[in-house]
Design an enzyme around this catalytic site. Structure first.
Site, PDB file in Angstrom:
ATOM      1  N   LYS A 197       1.131  -0.873   0.180  1.00 47.46           N
ATOM      2  CA  LYS A 197       0.437  -0.217   0.050  1.00 47.46           C
ATOM      3  C   LYS A 197       0.694   1.256   0.136  1.00 47.46           C
ATOM      4  CE  LYS A 197      -4.039   1.759   3.084  1.00 47.46           C
ATOM      5  NZ  LYS A 197      -4.964   1.859   3.983  1.00 47.46           N
ATOM      6  N   SER A 220      -9.548   0.733   2.772  1.00 46.31           N
ATOM      7  CA  SER A 220      -8.695   2.322   2.157  1.00 46.31           C
ATOM      8  C   SER A 220      -8.001   1.107   1.319  1.00 46.31           C
ATOM      9  CB  SER A 220      -8.273   2.597   2.643  1.00 46.31           C
ATOM     10  OG  SER A 220      -7.264   3.052   3.748  1.00 46.31           O
ATOM     11  N   SER A 274      -9.995  -1.822   7.177  1.00 43.88           N
ATOM     12  CA  SER A 274      -8.872  -1.480   5.719  1.00 43.88           C
ATOM     13  C   SER A 274      -8.109  -2.508   4.938  1.00 43.88           C
ATOM     14  CB  SER A 274      -7.787  -0.587   5.977  1.00 43.88           C
ATOM     15  OG  SER A 274      -9.145   1.098   5.997  1.00 43.88           O
TER      16      SER A 274
END
Lengths: 98, 484
Positions: free
Chosen positions: B80, B155, B179
């Site tokens: 990420k 996310s 997330s």
């Protein structure tokens, strides 16, 4: 009854500038969010501020160690000199009204 | 798609060991697949092809001279874009950090690098981790590989989509309120949020420091356990990382689950749960019962307030953490300003997106004079009560079972303008976040081709048992991750 919030003051505290359009949208959103937050029941109780870390942790020994070289850190800044980050003047110069 | 690309980490590691193919060949094949496929998915923000091929060559060289570092050596992965990678753009999905190249690696990156894993690049995300759909990335959306008209969750949407689309063998995400787990559920992969403090947060750009944890996303439970085993450790650079001894997280996998007790929180099986998700979860419960697992109805009274507490606490911490983005030391700086205050205000107003500003305003509100006790104080109290209720549950059950998300992934076109409607989607995941507990999301079936995720929440440091339970279900479902 709880006092209502002042969006302009919140924006000032958060160091944000809101356009008229944003102001309108965030006012509506904040009203919805505050109503949502009001679903919290009960009363506030004294809480140990470190209680969120409910498992024992330990701090590292306070021993000096090499840090990231200055030039590497300065490279991340939009404007800098060879030694320092640069910022606008915050202290008025003699004879200046700024 | 080549059969090679849909193999699990476990299968790749065995194949590399047998010299069936090299890390270079695997990495090159994956990079070709990313180039051909990712324009349709949008999982990646940055691909580090040249560095990846060099790392793969190094891995092959180690293997040739008998110096392999372990199971992750030569395995391509991606992370990420809120994990700092030295010299590689790290944007957090935000214009605020457009072009930012950190001068250091996050501890998790260092650990994976030492293990010989091959970094393919950085993955899309909702800006600073704030969102559940990856639509709040400042760069582009990410599509769900199972249905490109639908969201991948967020996310860590890029992290989940990359694994589901076979664009990485495993990925790392970060989980503040769900997330890692919610996108894992939406994309049909396995995602773990470890016990708070198990994985170092050093180099993870902070959203809400008391909640943030880094977690792996993989095709299978075993793979996930193997990656977490590499990540978990005390890190002197993160004062909140714990020195609790971490077992090899694969150690319990394959052991019988007969006699284990799973709590079913009644608050999570109410009428707001969609029928499609309910059906899949009830199917999983039936499978567990056939394996001899006991189902125990339980109640968590504070669960009804958990979502509001989460949004207040996370926004409050975000408003403080994101104060550092002022245009002075890194990231975006506005072009026109007359004073320092104006520089701050314009930089932040230009650099942050809509959702981030909304949360900063909410957090500032919750911490401001006159509102602190009614909001931030009450949220802390709710969190403490929730912790006590969870701690009491572990005497009657070994783990909790519940859906990861209340609905299937929605279509992009069905987006709501009401922020609270979106926030309700997190109501099953914030529990473990507020408690600091480990929670595993794994596929538990599909509905019309869309994956449904099941969540297992355990007491602190019970990851090995969650993996054991998750693997048992995975074996029953005969899954190694859904390949769209």
């Amino acid at each position: 009854m709880k006092p209502s919030f002042d969006l302009d003051r919140l924006a000032e505290l958060a160091r944000l500038e809101l356009t008229a359009e944003e102001r309108h949208a965030y006012l509506r959103d904040m009203e919805a969010l505050v109503a949502f937050a009001d679903t919290l029941g009960g009363e506030s109780e004294p809480i140990d501020n470190t209680s969120q870390f409910h498992f024992c942790s330990e701090l590292r020994a306070d021993i000096p160690a090499p840090c990231t070289p200055r030039h590497e850190l300065l490279q991340s800044s939009a404007t800098h000199t060879e030694q320092f980050f640069t910022v606008p003047k915050t202290v008025a110069q003699e004879g200046s009204h700024e | 798609m080549s059969e090679l690309l849909i193999r699990t980490l476990h299968e790749h590691a065995a194949a590399l060991e047998r010299r069936e193919y090299s890390s270079y060949e695997l990495t090159a094949a994956m990079l070709r697949h990313i180039e051909e496929n990712d324009t349709a998915i949008g999982a990646y923000l940055t691909v580090t092809a040249s560095a990846a091929l060099n790392s793969a060559k190094e891995s092959d060289r180690r293997r040739a001279v008998g110096q392999t570092c372990g199971i992750l050596d030569g395995i391509p992965f991606a992370v990420k874009d809120n994990l700092c990678t030295k010299g590689i753009p790290t944007t957090c999905g935000s214009r605020m950090l457009d072009g930012y190249r950190p001068p250091y690696d996050a501890t998790v990156i260092e650990r994976l690098s030492r293990a010989g894993a091959v970094l393919l690049g950085k993955l899309n995300m909702d800006e600073f981790g704030m969102g559940s759909s990856t639509e709040f990335s400042a760069y582009h959306i990410t599509r769900n590989p199972h249905d490109p008209q639908r969201i991948p969750g967020g996310s860590s949407g890029g992290s989940a989509a990359a694994v589901a689309a076979s664009e990485a063998v495993f990925t790392l995400g970060s989980d503040t309120g769900g997330s890692v787990r919610q996108p894992a559920a939406f994309c049909g992969v396995v995602g773990m949020k470890p016990t708070y403090g198990t994985v170092s947060r050093y180099g993870l750009v902070a959203f809400a420091s008391s909640l943030d944890q880094v977690g792996p996303l993989c095709r299978t439970v075993w793979d996930n356990a193997a990656v977490l085993s590499c990540l978990a450790s005390k890190d002197p650079k993160d004062a909140t990382s714990l020195s609790h001894p971490c077992p090899e997280f694969t150690s319990q996998i394959g052991a019988s689950v007969k006699g284990l007790r799973l709590g079913l929180p009644k608050e999570f099986f109410d009428e707001t749960l969609s029928s499609e998700v309910r059906q899949a979860i009830e199917g999983a419960i039936a499978l567990y019962e056939r394996m001899g697992v006991c189902m125990v109805p339980v109640s968590i009274p504070s669960a009804k307030s958990a979502l509001a507490a989460y949004y207040i606490l996370s926004a409050a911490e975000a408003s403080s953490n994101l104060a550092r983005f002022d245009g002075i030391r890194y990231g975006h700086r506005t072009q026109e300003y007359d004073s320092l205050e104006e520089l701050y205000r314009r930089t932040r107003s230009e650099g942050f997106g809509k959702e981030v500003k909304r949360r900063i305003l909410l957090g500032t509100f919750a911490l401001s004079h006159g509102f602190y006790d009614d909001y931030y104080g009450k949220a802390l109290t709710t969190r403490a009560k929730l912790r006590r209720e969870l701690d009491a549950l572990w005497t009657v059950c070994d783990a909790l079972l519940c859906p990861t998300a209340p609905t299937l992934p929605r279509r992009f076109a069905d987006r709501s303008d009401d922020p609270t409607a979106t926030y309700y989607g997190d109501r099953y995941t914030v529990l473990a976040s507020l408690g600091g507990n480990p929670a595993l999301s794994l596929p538990s079936g599909t509905h019309n081709g869309l994956p449904v995720g099941l969540q297992l929440v355990g007491k602190a440091f019970s990851e090995a048992m969650l993996y054991r339970l998750g693997n048992a279900l995975e074996q029953e479902l005969n899954g190694k991750g859904d390949t769209p």
